[in-house]
Design a protein around this motif. Sequence first.
Motif, mmCIF file in Angstrom:
data_model
loop_
_atom_site.group_PDB
_atom_site.id
_atom_site.type_symbol
_atom_site.label_atom_id
_atom_site.label_comp_id
_atom_site.label_asym_id
_atom_site.label_seq_id
_atom_site.Cartn_x
_atom_site.Cartn_y
_atom_site.Cartn_z
ATOM 1 N N SER A 487 0.837 -1.368 -0.011
ATOM 2 C CA SER A 487 -0.059 -0.094 -0.054
ATOM 3 C C SER A 487 0.848 1.070 0.009
ATOM 4 N N THR A 488 0.407 2.121 -0.823
ATOM 5 C CA THR A 488 1.153 3.576 -1.035
ATOM 6 C C THR A 488 0.222 4.449 -0.568
ATOM 7 N N GLN A 489 -0.562 4.328 0.171
ATOM 8 C CA GLN A 489 -1.656 5.458 0.576
ATOM 9 C C GLN A 489 -1.241 6.418 1.395
ATOM 10 N N LYS A 490 -1.860 7.659 1.162
ATOM 11 C CA LYS A 490 -1.339 8.969 1.759
ATOM 12 C C LYS A 490 -2.141 9.129 3.073
ATOM 13 N N ASN A 491 -3.506 8.518 3.369
ATOM 14 C CA ASN A 491 -4.267 8.931 4.314
ATOM 15 C C ASN A 491 -4.285 7.521 5.168
ATOM 16 N N TYR A 492 -5.241 7.128 5.754
ATOM 17 C CA TYR A 492 -5.550 6.220 6.762
ATOM 18 C C TYR A 492 -5.298 4.763 6.046
ATOM 19 N N THR A 493 -4.495 3.827 6.302
ATOM 20 C CA THR A 493 -4.209 2.538 5.865
ATOM 21 C C THR A 493 -5.103 1.450 6.914
ATOM 22 N N GLU A 494 -5.919 0.911 6.297
ATOM 23 C CA GLU A 494 -6.265 -0.441 7.311
ATOM 24 C C GLU A 494 -6.392 -1.835 6.303
ATOM 25 N N PHE A 510 3.402 -7.851 4.496
ATOM 26 C CA PHE A 510 2.918 -6.613 4.513
ATOM 27 C C PHE A 510 3.860 -5.301 4.189
ATOM 28 N N SER A 511 3.683 -4.594 3.198
ATOM 29 C CA SER A 511 4.447 -3.460 3.160
ATOM 30 C C SER A 511 3.618 -2.413 2.972
ATOM 31 N N LEU A 512 3.722 -1.387 4.081
ATOM 32 C CA LEU A 512 2.853 -0.056 3.931
ATOM 33 C C LEU A 512 3.762 1.153 4.197
ATOM 34 N N THR A 513 3.214 1.927 3.184
ATOM 35 C CA THR A 513 3.884 3.384 3.171
ATOM 36 C C THR A 513 2.619 4.421 3.195
ATOM 37 N N CYS A 514 2.539 5.029 4.297
ATOM 38 C CA CYS A 514 1.022 5.837 4.383
ATOM 39 C C CYS A 514 1.312 6.993 5.563
ATOM 40 N N GLN A 537 6.288 1.959 6.839
ATOM 41 C CA GLN A 537 7.021 3.448 6.927
ATOM 42 C C GLN A 537 5.822 4.286 7.051
ATOM 43 N N CYS A 538 5.479 4.880 8.374
ATOM 44 C CA CYS A 538 4.452 5.788 8.644
ATOM 45 C C CYS A 538 4.621 7.179 9.008
ATOM 46 N N GLU A 539 4.134 8.186 8.866
ATOM 47 C CA GLU A 539 4.284 9.430 9.202
ATOM 48 C C GLU A 539 3.902 9.672 10.389
ATOM 49 N N THR A 540 2.841 9.535 10.919
ATOM 50 C CA THR A 540 2.226 9.650 12.323
ATOM 51 C C THR A 540 1.987 8.273 13.042
ATOM 52 N N GLN A 556 7.264 -17.222 14.127
ATOM 53 C CA GLN A 556 7.980 -16.972 13.082
ATOM 54 C C GLN A 556 7.456 -15.665 12.542
ATOM 55 N N VAL A 557 7.228 -14.598 13.562
ATOM 56 C CA VAL A 557 6.668 -13.195 13.059
ATOM 57 C C VAL A 557 7.724 -12.106 13.279
ATOM 58 N N SER A 558 7.879 -11.361 12.055
ATOM 59 C CA SER A 558 8.823 -10.249 12.519
ATOM 60 C C SER A 558 8.175 -9.003 11.714
ATOM 61 N N GLY A 559 8.634 -7.733 12.500
ATOM 62 C CA GLY A 559 8.030 -6.664 11.914
ATOM 63 C C GLY A 559 9.002 -5.420 11.985
ATOM 64 N N GLU A 560 8.929 -4.307 11.485
ATOM 65 C CA GLU A 560 9.800 -3.133 11.674
ATOM 66 C C GLU A 560 8.885 -1.840 11.204
ATOM 67 N N ARG A 561 9.322 -0.979 12.008
ATOM 68 C CA ARG A 561 8.599 0.425 11.718
ATOM 69 C C ARG A 561 9.901 1.162 11.285
ATOM 70 N N LYS A 562 9.884 1.679 9.780
ATOM 71 C CA LYS A 562 11.085 2.496 9.476
ATOM 72 C C LYS A 562 11.309 3.951 9.878
ATOM 73 N N GLN A 563 10.090 4.555 10.181
ATOM 74 C CA GLN A 563 10.141 5.935 10.440
ATOM 75 C C GLN A 563 10.457 6.374 11.886
ATOM 76 N N SER A 564 11.310 7.014 12.138
ATOM 77 C CA SER A 564 11.825 7.199 13.812
ATOM 78 C C SER A 564 11.383 8.328 14.478
ATOM 79 N N ARG A 565 10.681 9.359 13.908
ATOM 80 C CA ARG A 565 10.806 10.679 14.515
ATOM 81 C C ARG A 565 9.336 10.407 15.429
#
Length: 599
Positions: A487-494, A510-514, A537-540, A556-565
């Motif tokens: 998903s490359t949505q700019k708003n809310y992604t569900e 799952f690969s989410l950019t929003c 990769q999330c802004e808020t 065997q589940v892994s996850g990462e949030r790439k935005q750090s602010r």
Amino acid sequence: MYYSLDGSDPQTFGQIYYRPFVIERYGLVNLRLKAVSEIGATEEQTITYSVHATGQVQSDTFYFLTQLPETQTHSFDTITSIETDPQTTKPYQILAWNYLEFLLQMPVVYELSPSPVVPASFPKIAKTYTGPIFVDRTEDIYVYWASESIADGKIQSIFLPAKPKLSISERSSGASQPVHLAFSDARYTYTFTVADKFTASEPSLYSHRFDDNKKTFDIPDNTQFHYNIRIKAFYEQVAHGEYFVDFNINKQKPPALIPQFSTELSSTNEIVTMTLPELPAGASYTPIVRITPQAKQINERTFVLDGITDGSSVYRIIAYYEDADKKRGEVFTHEIEVSPYALYVDTNAQTSGNGTKDAPFTKLERAFAFIKEKKEITKRRWNIFITGNVTLSESFVLSDSLRIIGNDAKITLQTDVGFIIENTDISFSGITFIRNEHELEHRTVPILYASNSTLHLTDVQFQTRYDGTAISLYFSICTMKRVQYTSTQKNYTECFVVSKSELTGEDLDFSLTCDTALAVRLNESLVRFFNTHFSIQCETVCRILELKQAHVELEQVSGERKQSRYNTDTAILVDKDSTLTHTGIVTIEGFKYDIKNAP
């Protein structure tokens, strides 16, 4: 014509009748005669009479010919050395193996003996020749004879070897094999003549011969011949008797078997009937049919190819005629794909057909409409095979059991379009779902909404932009395997909303950019994830799982949030009425509270 003098079966134990002869018997004679036609029909007659020593015959139903025709008598006054000149005509002849006839006009005396030495008592015991003499030929025997006009009355001898036995090769493999004839006695010379429909002509010394007492009879392939063979055995150039043998060699192959089909297409979405030709009357061959997978057989000639219960089936057919000798006619092979509950969609096709593999639809909507027309069989699961890129401009309610199978196919959904799955069983495989929504319009229609249904996803991709839920489950069961969500949505992604349902996923990505994201929302549901990865990769604000009165099992589940602010979020939110368990390694990083091997 066969005959016997003791009442036994003439054709099996008797002699062949050639010409008139004298029956030298006293007492009761049980004469049995059998005539055999060329086609094997028989006619019998039995004559019983008694002969007294005085010659009185107590019968008025039988006529005795006591003298042979004069044309069969010869003069041998000029013969000087019978035994040293085999080319000279003999003063005797052998009739049908067992009768010796002298061809002399002067008196002859004779005696039979198994010894090669002239009996000393010959002058006393010699009998006067009055007609053909019966000789038992089961063993070698000598006939000693004398006539005043032959060799000054010296005693002559005739050696009669035992009658040879004829053997015929066993034909266990059938009438298509060569036939071997062999005689047991090499002292004879065997000649023969052959005919087909009629009795062969009488052989002579110059007819075809057996080689080393053996002869093989054979014919070319794909021919047949009925052998009527007449064999004559010669010893010292004198014919002693004949054999008659008949057999059939058939190397003709049965004709080709060509079944008839209710359709000429190599693939069809109709049930196919295969019918064998009717056998001609008296046919010596039978049909052999092999169908894989097994088809339904209605009767000896009719087969029904109806496909498997839940899809299509490729039938491989082998058919041929085979006779009793295992000879086969030309083999018929055919392959047909029968899909009575399968439809094909190919958007690259030039024209839209009837939904078969050879003539597919060009629009997915046409396949849905076709299924609705077949309401009487909608309880069976349908298969829709998709090739190419499909664009849907309206939502579809799917209430029939379906498998939608893509060949690297793509389904693009326009504004507020999705699949509504109600009270049925649906599976998607090999499909990429694409939704390109306008970023200023909020979308509420999921790509897949399932209610009271079972949903299966295998090798499926979701590609979305801007807004909208991919999958919404309500009172349903969903299984996923090798599913990718991008998903490359700019708003809310569900991504997934699971309510009062059960979801099991394996090999998910799952690969989410929003701006704001929630991967899976659970309400009174059970979710199991195996070998699953979340990359956000999330802004808020973002969250991987949000549980409300739910239960989650992770392995065997892994996850990462790439935005750090703004990384103060909780990866998995669990309310007091929910539980979360895990096995294996669970690692989720980039959130305020990282998860490493423990929630």
